[in-house]
Design a protein around this motif. Structure first.
Motif, mmCIF file in Angstrom:
data_model
loop_
_atom_site.group_PDB
_atom_site.id
_atom_site.type_symbol
_atom_site.label_atom_id
_atom_site.label_comp_id
_atom_site.label_asym_id
_atom_site.label_seq_id
_atom_site.Cartn_x
_atom_site.Cartn_y
_atom_site.Cartn_z
ATOM 1 N N VAL A 172 0.806 -1.211 0.000
ATOM 2 C CA VAL A 172 0.000 0.000 0.000
ATOM 3 C C VAL A 172 0.844 1.268 0.000
ATOM 4 O O VAL A 172 0.370 2.344 -0.382
ATOM 5 C CB VAL A 172 -0.954 -0.004 1.217
ATOM 6 C CG1 VAL A 172 -0.202 0.240 2.512
ATOM 7 C CG2 VAL A 172 -2.087 0.998 1.035
ATOM 8 N N CYS A 173 2.122 1.176 0.402
ATOM 9 C CA CYS A 173 2.980 2.361 0.513
ATOM 10 C C CYS A 173 3.502 2.859 -0.831
ATOM 11 O O CYS A 173 4.078 3.948 -0.902
ATOM 12 C CB CYS A 173 4.175 2.056 1.419
ATOM 13 S SG CYS A 173 3.725 1.853 3.154
ATOM 14 N N PHE A 174 3.314 2.079 -1.892
ATOM 15 C CA PHE A 174 3.884 2.431 -3.191
ATOM 16 C C PHE A 174 2.798 2.997 -4.111
ATOM 17 O O PHE A 174 1.715 2.436 -4.233
ATOM 18 C CB PHE A 174 4.517 1.201 -3.844
ATOM 19 C CG PHE A 174 5.661 0.618 -3.053
ATOM 20 C CD1 PHE A 174 6.974 0.928 -3.363
ATOM 21 C CD2 PHE A 174 5.412 -0.234 -1.982
ATOM 22 C CE1 PHE A 174 8.030 0.394 -2.630
ATOM 23 C CE2 PHE A 174 6.450 -0.772 -1.242
ATOM 24 C CZ PHE A 174 7.762 -0.453 -1.556
ATOM 25 N N VAL A 175 3.113 4.102 -4.763
ATOM 26 C CA VAL A 175 2.144 4.709 -5.672
ATOM 27 C C VAL A 175 2.868 5.250 -6.903
ATOM 28 O O VAL A 175 3.904 5.895 -6.790
ATOM 29 C CB VAL A 175 1.339 5.834 -4.979
ATOM 30 C CG1 VAL A 175 2.250 6.898 -4.398
ATOM 31 C CG2 VAL A 175 0.347 6.469 -5.944
ATOM 32 N N GLU A 176 2.311 4.941 -8.081
ATOM 33 C CA GLU A 176 2.834 5.510 -9.316
ATOM 34 C C GLU A 176 2.317 6.938 -9.417
ATOM 35 O O GLU A 176 1.152 7.175 -9.701
ATOM 36 C CB GLU A 176 2.371 4.684 -10.518
ATOM 37 C CG GLU A 176 3.020 3.310 -10.610
ATOM 38 C CD GLU A 176 2.614 2.573 -11.876
ATOM 39 O OE1 GLU A 176 2.325 3.245 -12.890
ATOM 40 O OE2 GLU A 176 2.578 1.333 -11.848
ATOM 41 N N VAL A 177 3.200 7.873 -9.161
ATOM 42 C CA VAL A 177 2.781 9.269 -9.055
ATOM 43 C C VAL A 177 2.706 9.957 -10.410
ATOM 44 O O VAL A 177 2.111 11.018 -10.540
ATOM 45 C CB VAL A 177 3.751 10.008 -8.103
ATOM 46 C CG1 VAL A 177 5.084 10.265 -8.788
ATOM 47 C CG2 VAL A 177 3.157 11.285 -7.590
ATOM 48 N N GLY A 178 3.299 9.332 -11.434
ATOM 49 C CA GLY A 178 3.271 9.957 -12.751
ATOM 50 C C GLY A 178 3.907 11.329 -12.728
ATOM 51 O O GLY A 178 5.060 11.492 -12.324
ATOM 52 N N ASP A 179 3.147 12.327 -13.124
ATOM 53 C CA ASP A 179 3.655 13.699 -13.199
ATOM 54 C C ASP A 179 3.284 14.545 -11.992
ATOM 55 O O ASP A 179 3.576 15.736 -11.963
ATOM 56 C CB ASP A 179 3.106 14.372 -14.462
ATOM 57 C CG ASP A 179 3.567 13.682 -15.728
ATOM 58 O OD1 ASP A 179 4.785 13.570 -15.919
ATOM 59 O OD2 ASP A 179 2.713 13.243 -16.512
ATOM 60 N N PHE A 180 2.660 13.941 -10.988
ATOM 61 C CA PHE A 180 2.082 14.731 -9.906
ATOM 62 C C PHE A 180 2.864 14.621 -8.605
ATOM 63 O O PHE A 180 2.294 14.425 -7.534
ATOM 64 C CB PHE A 180 0.625 14.334 -9.712
ATOM 65 C CG PHE A 180 -0.204 14.596 -10.936
ATOM 66 C CD1 PHE A 180 -0.554 15.888 -11.278
ATOM 67 C CD2 PHE A 180 -0.574 13.565 -11.768
ATOM 68 C CE1 PHE A 180 -1.299 16.150 -12.422
ATOM 69 C CE2 PHE A 180 -1.317 13.811 -12.911
ATOM 70 C CZ PHE A 180 -1.678 15.108 -13.242
ATOM 71 N N THR A 181 4.169 14.785 -8.701
ATOM 72 C CA THR A 181 5.018 14.687 -7.523
ATOM 73 C C THR A 181 4.679 15.764 -6.502
ATOM 74 O O THR A 181 4.534 15.492 -5.308
ATOM 75 C CB THR A 181 6.495 14.799 -7.926
ATOM 76 O OG1 THR A 181 6.800 13.770 -8.881
ATOM 77 C CG2 THR A 181 7.396 14.648 -6.714
ATOM 78 N N GLY A 182 4.569 17.001 -6.960
ATOM 79 C CA GLY A 182 4.286 18.097 -6.038
ATOM 80 C C GLY A 182 2.962 17.908 -5.321
ATOM 81 O O GLY A 182 2.863 18.090 -4.101
ATOM 82 N N TYR A 183 1.947 17.512 -6.074
ATOM 83 C CA TYR A 183 0.635 17.276 -5.481
ATOM 84 C C TYR A 183 0.705 16.155 -4.436
ATOM 85 O O TYR A 183 0.150 16.267 -3.340
ATOM 86 C CB TYR A 183 -0.358 16.911 -6.577
ATOM 87 C CG TYR A 183 -1.676 16.391 -6.059
ATOM 88 C CD1 TYR A 183 -2.597 17.236 -5.465
ATOM 89 C CD2 TYR A 183 -1.981 15.032 -6.168
ATOM 90 C CE1 TYR A 183 -3.810 16.758 -4.986
ATOM 91 C CE2 TYR A 183 -3.187 14.551 -5.689
ATOM 92 C CZ TYR A 183 -4.098 15.412 -5.107
ATOM 93 O OH TYR A 183 -5.284 14.927 -4.626
ATOM 94 N N ALA A 184 1.401 15.058 -4.769
ATOM 95 C CA ALA A 184 1.510 13.931 -3.843
ATOM 96 C C ALA A 184 2.224 14.335 -2.565
ATOM 97 O O ALA A 184 1.827 13.944 -1.456
ATOM 98 C CB ALA A 184 2.235 12.776 -4.520
#
Length: 385
Positions: free
Chosen positions: A241-253
């Motif tokens: 559950v700790c892993f997420v493909e953030v794509g282009d949304f690093t700042g938002y994440a």
């Protein structure tokens, strides 16, 4: 420290596409249409060829053709085929099926049938053990059925199912979120916007919310499938559950994780995305930002590269090209420095609310190529061998 900036999302994430791109309909809207069709058959005795349903927002009322509508004992079953428009949606063509039956108790009860996922973890705003039918579609289905029956006087049970939904669900983020056995019935506007990155952004936020509900304190952000696979090997002690493909949304994440008081973030990526983050660009969509080869040439010099190598990097075409030049010259310190800059920028972006580490892997995701100082000693490097 780089000048940190977050470019606007591409227009496709902020408005309905125009011109040649067609918008489509959410699973929630199609479920509402199927439910209304089945309800009409129960009330009138005749199967409707098409139905009109309300959307969650605005006054628009689209019309849907009914693929199938028939009696099933005392109940009625109707099918509406989802058209996702020009969006690359795994549920395009899905047969959203509603079985509607009358009950003795006034009101509506929604259930999930075959192909609709079951919620197994908290953090989604849905009952654990219940069907993955989100709040918006629940309201939309209720509104559609209430146009047929007065729910203050009549009791209705609606079961939504999706033949083949279990296979579709495996191609979504549902298994990671603890939604098992099928797809989710989704939709806040009722409309699918073509090639919208807004959906990805929303899924990133949802994934972090689920982590928080599970009590996780470390979030691992990756840029795609290969980097996530590598990250799991590098951090085997962390649950899925700790892993997420953030794509282009690093700042938002990062902002989301900081707001929820996470303690640590590990970013695992490849050269292209890391080159942008190291330069201070927090939203890395290809239409909004470019890799700056002059910045990478400066990294080359800081890492001890000679003038000739720096000149080659300055003329490089992509972040990958620059990284391959470093690798070819044996300048591994440049990858470490790049990761250190990324970690510094990400930490500064959230004002130090989280401890941030960064690692870079090769383009097969098979080798750790560099890491920020804080990541050294924490990663199971041998697991990638």
């Amino acid at each position: 420290m780089a000048d940190l900036r977050t470019p606007n999302l591409p227009a496709s994430a902020r408005r309905v596409a125009t011109g040649k791109l067609r918008y489509g309909w959410t699973t929630g809207t199609c479920s509402a249409a199927a439910a209304k069709a089945a309800a009409l058959l129960l009330r009138d005795g005749d199967p409707p060829a098409e139905v009109v349903v309300p959307l969650p927002k605005g006054d628009r009322r689209p019309t849907f053709g009914v693929e199938r509508c028939e009696r099933d004992g005392d109940a009625a079953v109707a099918v509406v085929v989802k058209d996702a428009g020009d969006d690359p949606d795994v549920t395009h063509g899905a047969h959203l099926t509603a079985r509607v039956a009358l009950t003795e108790t006034p009101g509506i009860v929604l259930r999930g049938g075959e192909g609709v996922g079951t919620v197994t973890r908290p953090g989604l705003g849905l009952e654990v053990g219940g069907p993955a039918i989100n709040k918006g579609p629940r309201a939309q289905i209720t509104a559609a059925v209430s146009e047929v029956f007065d729910l203050d006087e009549v009791g209705v049970e609606v079961m939504i199912s999706v033949p083949g939904g279990e296979k579709m669900g495996r191609r979504t983020s549902n298994p990671r979120l603890g939604i098992l056995g099928g797809i989710s019935i989704l939709g806040t506007t009722g409309i699918v916007r073509p090639f919208s990155t807004a959906a990805w952004r929303a899924s990133v936020g949802q994934a972090i919310d689920v982590m928080d509900a599970q009590g996780a304190k470390t979030v691992v952000l990756t840029t795609g499938g290969r980097t996530e696979k590598a990250a799991r090997k590098l951090l085997p002690e962390l649950p899925e559950v700790c892993f997420v493909e953030v794509g282009d949304f690093t700042g938002y994440a990062l902002k989301r994780a900081a707001k929820l008081e996470f303690e640590r973030c590990v970013f695992v990526g490849m050269a292209g995305k890391l080159a942008k983050l190291a330069a201070g660009i927090m939203m890395t969509h290809w239409t909004r930002s470019k890799v700056d080869p002059l910045f990478l040439a400066e990294v080359t010099r800081e890492a001890g590269g000679d003038a000739a190598l720096a000149a080659e990097v300055a003329a490089s075409n992509t972040g990958r090209h620059a990284w391959e030049l470093w690798e070819g010259a044996g300048l591994h310190a440049a990858s470490d420095l790049l990761c250190a800059k990324v970690a510094d920028n990400l930490g500064a972006y959230i004002d130090g609310a989280l401890v941030v580490d960064c690692a870079i892997v090769d383009f097969e995701g098979a080798r750790l190529a560099g890491a920020s100082p804080g990541a050294r000693g924490r990663l199971a490097v041998e697991a990638l061998a």
